[in-house]
Design an enzyme around this catalytic site. Structure first.
Site, short mmCIF file in Angstrom:
data_model
loop_
_atom_site.label_atom_id
_atom_site.label_comp_id
_atom_site.label_asym_id
_atom_site.label_seq_id
_atom_site.Cartn_x
_atom_site.Cartn_y
_atom_site.Cartn_z
N CYS A 57 0.83 -1.20 0.00
CA CYS A 57 0.00 0.00 0.00
C CYS A 57 0.87 1.26 0.00
CB CYS A 57 -0.90 0.01 1.23
SG CYS A 57 -2.07 -1.35 1.31
N GLU A 107 0.70 3.96 1.85
CA GLU A 107 1.08 4.44 3.18
C GLU A 107 2.32 3.72 3.69
OE1 GLU A 107 -1.89 3.39 1.97
OE2 GLU A 107 -3.44 3.74 3.48
N CYS A 127 -2.03 -1.09 7.24
CA CYS A 127 -1.47 0.27 7.20
C CYS A 127 -1.72 1.00 8.50
CB CYS A 127 -2.03 1.05 6.02
SG CYS A 127 -1.33 0.52 4.43
#
Length: 149
Positions: free
Chosen positions: A71, A73, A107
């Site tokens: 991801c 993030e 995340c």
């Protein structure tokens, strides 16, 4: 592109000036343009600010073995840590969602690991909707290093 705005809900937690939020959202949108998403076509961009004020961007990167995808993030946070950052003050995430994008559980846990006590999370979408959260709002009763002692 339309001017980004803060919702009334976000203003309750706003710790960053509106103009800076707009600037960071635009930087996350730029990071989003570099996403590698041949499978989902769901591009996400992120910007983190560390304890020194250094800004680091990241995007999501997919893999044919889906579980190995990363991801935006986590890409930005791991990049920041690999470059010497110790604490994250702010994370900004942008995706093309109906409302402000929401980080996945993995995340949220990684963000919580590195988030400062006065951490700010800024979630946005391509339409300009935003939501600003604290660490506790993002991950209430989260697992932390304190739980390992």
């Amino acid at each position: 592109m339309s001017d980004f705005f803060l919702s009334i809900e976000a203003e309750e937690h706003q710790m960053i000036p509106h103009e800076k939020v707009q600037e960071l959202v635009h930087k996350a949108i730029d990071a989003r343009s570099r996403a590698y998403t041949p499978y989902s076509k769901f591009n996400v961009g992120a910007v983190v600010i560390d304890e020194t004020g250094k800004e680091v961007s990241g995007c999501n990167v997919e893999n044919a073995s889906y579980g190995l995808s990363m991801c935006a993030e986590r890409t930005a946070i791991f990049k920041a840590v690999s470059e010497g950052s110790k604490t994250i003050e702010t994370v900004v995430v942008v995706g093309d969602t109906d409302g402000p994008i929401s980080p996945c559980g993995a995340c949220r846990q990684v963000i919580a690991e590195f988030a400062s006590d006065d951490f700010t999370l800024i979630l946005a979408n391509m339409a300009g909707d935003t939501k600003v959260m604290t660490k506790e709002e993002m991950l209430p009763y989260g697992f932390s290093p304190k739980d390992l002692t």
